[in-house]
Enzyme design. Structure first.
Site, PDB file in Angstrom:
ATOM      1  N   ASP A  49      14.193 -43.461  10.956  1.00  0.00           N
ATOM      2  CA  ASP A  49      13.022 -44.031  11.619  1.00  0.00           C
ATOM      3  C   ASP A  49      11.984 -44.444  10.587  1.00  0.00           C
ATOM      4  O   ASP A  49      11.435 -43.608   9.879  1.00  0.00           O
ATOM      5  CB  ASP A  49      12.402 -42.988  12.563  1.00  0.00           C
ATOM      6  CG  ASP A  49      11.188 -43.534  13.285  1.00  0.00           C
ATOM      7  OD1 ASP A  49      11.359 -44.117  14.376  1.00  0.00           O
ATOM      8  OD2 ASP A  49      10.054 -43.387  12.762  1.00  0.00           O
ATOM      9  N   TYR A  54       4.703 -48.091   7.202  1.00  0.00           N
ATOM     10  CA  TYR A  54       5.049 -47.072   6.203  1.00  0.00           C
ATOM     11  C   TYR A  54       5.277 -47.686   4.823  1.00  0.00           C
ATOM     12  O   TYR A  54       5.345 -46.964   3.827  1.00  0.00           O
ATOM     13  CB  TYR A  54       6.300 -46.277   6.609  1.00  0.00           C
ATOM     14  CG  TYR A  54       6.235 -45.578   7.953  1.00  0.00           C
ATOM     15  CD1 TYR A  54       5.047 -45.472   8.660  1.00  0.00           C
ATOM     16  CD2 TYR A  54       7.369 -45.021   8.527  1.00  0.00           C
ATOM     17  CE1 TYR A  54       4.996 -44.857   9.905  1.00  0.00           C
ATOM     18  CE2 TYR A  54       7.325 -44.392   9.765  1.00  0.00           C
ATOM     19  CZ  TYR A  54       6.139 -44.325  10.449  1.00  0.00           C
ATOM     20  OH  TYR A  54       6.092 -43.710  11.674  1.00  0.00           O
ATOM     21  N   LYS A  79       9.161 -50.444  13.432  1.00  0.00           N
ATOM     22  CA  LYS A  79       8.087 -50.671  14.410  1.00  0.00           C
ATOM     23  C   LYS A  79       7.202 -51.817  13.945  1.00  0.00           C
ATOM     24  O   LYS A  79       6.910 -51.913  12.736  1.00  0.00           O
ATOM     25  CB  LYS A  79       7.222 -49.406  14.560  1.00  0.00           C
ATOM     26  CG  LYS A  79       8.047 -48.134  14.688  1.00  0.00           C
ATOM     27  CD  LYS A  79       7.207 -46.878  14.848  1.00  0.00           C
ATOM     28  CE  LYS A  79       8.067 -45.646  14.683  1.00  0.00           C
ATOM     29  NZ  LYS A  79       8.209 -45.183  13.282  1.00  0.00           N
ATOM     30  N   HIS A 112       4.369 -50.317  17.596  1.00  0.00           N
ATOM     31  CA  HIS A 112       3.894 -49.047  17.026  1.00  0.00           C
ATOM     32  C   HIS A 112       2.785 -48.386  17.868  1.00  0.00           C
ATOM     33  O   HIS A 112       2.793 -47.192  18.091  1.00  0.00           O
ATOM     34  CB  HIS A 112       3.413 -49.285  15.593  1.00  0.00           C
ATOM     35  CG  HIS A 112       3.537 -48.074  14.726  1.00  0.00           C
ATOM     36  ND1 HIS A 112       3.810 -48.144  13.389  1.00  0.00           N
ATOM     37  CD2 HIS A 112       3.412 -46.752  14.994  1.00  0.00           C
ATOM     38  CE1 HIS A 112       3.858 -46.922  12.886  1.00  0.00           C
ATOM     39  NE2 HIS A 112       3.615 -46.063  13.837  1.00  0.00           N
TER      40      HIS A 112
HETATM   41  N1  LIG Z   1       5.145 -43.619  16.074  1.00  0.00           N
HETATM   42  C1  LIG Z   1       4.189 -43.052  15.413  1.00  0.00           C
HETATM   43  O1  LIG Z   1       3.001 -43.363  15.586  1.00  0.00           O
HETATM   44  C2  LIG Z   1       4.517 -41.980  14.421  1.00  0.00           C
HETATM   45  C3  LIG Z   1       3.504 -41.180  13.878  1.00  0.00           C
HETATM   46  C4  LIG Z   1       3.848 -40.181  12.986  1.00  0.00           C
HETATM   47  C5  LIG Z   1       5.183 -39.986  12.657  1.00  0.00           C
HETATM   48  N2  LIG Z   1       6.161 -40.791  13.182  1.00  0.00           N
HETATM   49  C6  LIG Z   1       7.588 -40.604  12.842  1.00  0.00           C
HETATM   50  O2  LIG Z   1       7.952 -39.250  13.072  1.00  0.00           O
HETATM   51  C7  LIG Z   1       8.495 -38.701  11.878  1.00  0.00           C
HETATM   52  C8  LIG Z   1       8.205 -37.227  11.792  1.00  0.00           C
HETATM   53  O3  LIG Z   1       6.822 -36.984  11.869  1.00  0.00           O
HETATM   54  P1  LIG Z   1       5.934 -36.439  10.649  1.00  0.00           P
HETATM   55  O4  LIG Z   1       6.576 -36.841   9.379  1.00  0.00           O
HETATM   56  O5  LIG Z   1       4.526 -36.860  10.876  1.00  0.00           O
HETATM   57  O6  LIG Z   1       5.927 -34.871  10.861  1.00  0.00           O
HETATM   58  P2  LIG Z   1       6.999 -33.702  11.098  1.00  0.00           P
HETATM   59  O7  LIG Z   1       8.392 -34.193  10.983  1.00  0.00           O
HETATM   60  O8  LIG Z   1       6.576 -32.980  12.313  1.00  0.00           O
HETATM   61  O9  LIG Z   1       6.668 -32.747   9.877  1.00  0.00           O
HETATM   62  C9  LIG Z   1       6.842 -33.137   8.544  1.00  0.00           C
HETATM   63  C10 LIG Z   1       6.131 -32.130   7.673  1.00  0.00           C
HETATM   64  O10 LIG Z   1       6.723 -30.850   7.885  1.00  0.00           O
HETATM   65  C11 LIG Z   1       7.277 -30.360   6.674  1.00  0.00           C
HETATM   66  N3  LIG Z   1       8.580 -29.771   7.006  1.00  0.00           N
HETATM   67  C12 LIG Z   1       9.690 -30.415   7.440  1.00  0.00           C
HETATM   68  N4  LIG Z   1      10.683 -29.546   7.673  1.00  0.00           N
HETATM   69  C13 LIG Z   1      10.194 -28.332   7.378  1.00  0.00           C
HETATM   70  C14 LIG Z   1      10.756 -27.012   7.401  1.00  0.00           C
HETATM   71  N5  LIG Z   1      12.005 -26.802   7.780  1.00  0.00           N
HETATM   72  N6  LIG Z   1       9.952 -25.980   7.022  1.00  0.00           N
HETATM   73  C15 LIG Z   1       8.672 -26.190   6.656  1.00  0.00           C
HETATM   74  N7  LIG Z   1       8.094 -27.396   6.615  1.00  0.00           N
HETATM   75  C16 LIG Z   1       8.851 -28.467   6.971  1.00  0.00           C
HETATM   76  C17 LIG Z   1       7.415 -31.566   5.740  1.00  0.00           C
HETATM   77  O11 LIG Z   1       7.205 -31.185   4.402  1.00  0.00           O
HETATM   78  P3  LIG Z   1       7.986 -31.807   3.134  1.00  0.00           P
HETATM   79  O12 LIG Z   1       8.245 -33.260   3.417  1.00  0.00           O
HETATM   80  O13 LIG Z   1       7.023 -31.589   2.026  1.00  0.00           O
HETATM   81  O14 LIG Z   1       9.266 -31.012   2.968  1.00  0.00           O
HETATM   82  C18 LIG Z   1       6.252 -32.442   6.204  1.00  0.00           C
HETATM   83  O15 LIG Z   1       5.044 -32.038   5.598  1.00  0.00           O
HETATM   84  C19 LIG Z   1       7.829 -39.539  10.780  1.00  0.00           C
HETATM   85  O16 LIG Z   1       8.464 -39.417   9.534  1.00  0.00           O
HETATM   86  C20 LIG Z   1       7.890 -40.908  11.382  1.00  0.00           C
HETATM   87  O17 LIG Z   1       9.197 -41.443  11.239  1.00  0.00           O
HETATM   88  C21 LIG Z   1       5.830 -41.772  14.062  1.00  0.00           C
END
Ligand SMILES: NC(=O)c1ccc[n+]([C@@H]2O[C@H](COP(=O)([O-])OP(=O)(O)OC[C@H]3O[C@@H](n4cnc5c(N)ncnc54)[C@H](OP(=O)(O)O)[C@@H]3O)[C@@H](O)[C@H]2O)c1
Length: 278
Positions: A49, A54, A79, A112
């Site tokens: 994704d 990004y 997106k 988005h």
């Molecule tokens: N549509 C939208 O508006 C929107 C908005 C935000 C995100 N997204 C999408 O959703 C995806 C995921 O969301 P996100 O990246 O915001 O947050 P997330 O996946 O909820 O969390 C990522 C964070 O958690 C940490 N993490 C991951 N696995 C872990 C584990 N097993 N133990 C401890 N910490 C862990 C990562 O650290 P490290 O990377 O340092 O390991 C990073 O800081 C994004 O990458 C993007 O593709 C979409």
């Protein structure tokens, strides 16, 4: 409940979308992207994704183009960015995204964020890309019920996915009920609440009992509700940890206890505040 990493969610148009994908938000450093994507592929991820916003589509595209997984086995989402909305801009920037991703067809294209000014025009362009088979499935992100109701008044093709912020502190029950009724698949962004709720004592207790980490418990809670998840990590050990969620099951009591943690707490923007600004 038997779940496997290969499970898919069948979208409204019968496209099968992997339930468990990999998010690449905030990964802009090429070496970090390489480490993360290669590890993700190694542990079995096939769905990725990204987004125009990004600024990493080209990096991701290069790695996926050069990997030894057949194109048909990958599922790639991007997106349309907020500043690229509108009919012509959507069509134009989609071509750029496709070129950056080194693809001839995208799997899933999302809007988005909902835009007051461009809602219908952006969607009309996305419908055209779908009709021309440039994308296999189309959807939205961050749409509330009223944005979807508005879109419905003029849409020819309804969104197949709504990617929304969703985790134990923001369970989005009314919106998810509406999405179920309209057969729109629910995809959770920040499924781990960006790692900010990993010290929650209820989650820690459940994790201890299952001999799992809190991150694994949260991801399993999503899976058992048929939510599509796209956790992000640049840390190889965590990338491996986040797929270790298929050999145990949460009980109905565990599931309910996690859902009760809801606090309507967002880690990102409120769509209703973004909507009038785009
Ligand atoms: N549509 C939208 O508006 C929107 C908005 C935000 C995100 N997204 C999408 O959703 C995806 C995921 O969301 P996100 O990246 O915001 O947050 P997330 O996946 O909820 O969390 C990522 C964070 O958690 C940490 N993490 C991951 N696995 C872990 C584990 N097993 N133990 C401890 N910490 C862990 C990562 O650290 P490290 O990377 O340092 O390991 C990073 O800081 C994004 O990458 C993007 O593709 C979409």
């Amino acid at each position: 409940m038997n779940k496997t990493f290969k499970d898919t969610i069948r979208l409204l148009n019968d496209v099968e979308m992997p339930q468990h994908g990999f998010g690449v938000f905030k990964i802009t450093e090429p070496s970090e992207m390489e480490t993360a994507v290669l590890k993700a592929l190694e542990v079995g991820y096939r769905s990725f994704d990204t987004a125009q916003a990004y600024q990493n589509e080209a990096m991701l595209g290069e790695l996926l183009h050069n990997c030894d997984i057949a194109r048909k086995d990958l599922f790639i989402t991007t997106k349309i960015g907020n500043s690229n909305q509108g009919y012509d801009q959507t069509l134009f920037t989609f071509e750029e995204s496709l070129a950056d991703l080194q693809l001839s067809q995208l799997d899933l294209l999302l809007v988005h964020w909902p835009s007051q000014k461009h809602l219908f025009e952006t969607w009309r362009a996305i419908e055209r890309l779908y009709e021309e088979k440039m994308v296999r499935a189309i959807g939205v992100s961050n749409f509330q019920i009223h944005h979807l109701e508005q879109l419905k008044t003029k849409a020819n093709v309804l969104p197949m996915v709504n990617q929304i912020e969703l985790h134990p502190y923001l369970t989005q029950e009314p919106l998810r009920q509406y999405l179920r009724e309209n057969r729109i698949a629910v995809e959770a962004w920040s499924p781990l609440a960006k790692g900010r709720i990993l010290a929650d004592s209820v989650l820690e207790e459940i994790a201890g009992r299952h001999q799992k980490t809190v991150a694994q418990i949260i991801l399993r809670w999503h899976l058992q509700q048929n939510i599509i998840i796209i956790p992000k990590s640049i840390t190889p050990a965590r990338i491996a940890e986040n797929v270790g969620i298929y050999e145990f099951e949460l009980s109905a009591e565990d599931m309910a206890a996690i859902s009760r943690l809801n606090q309507e707490r967002r880690t990102g923007s409120d769509p209703d505040q973004v909507y009038p600004t785009i």
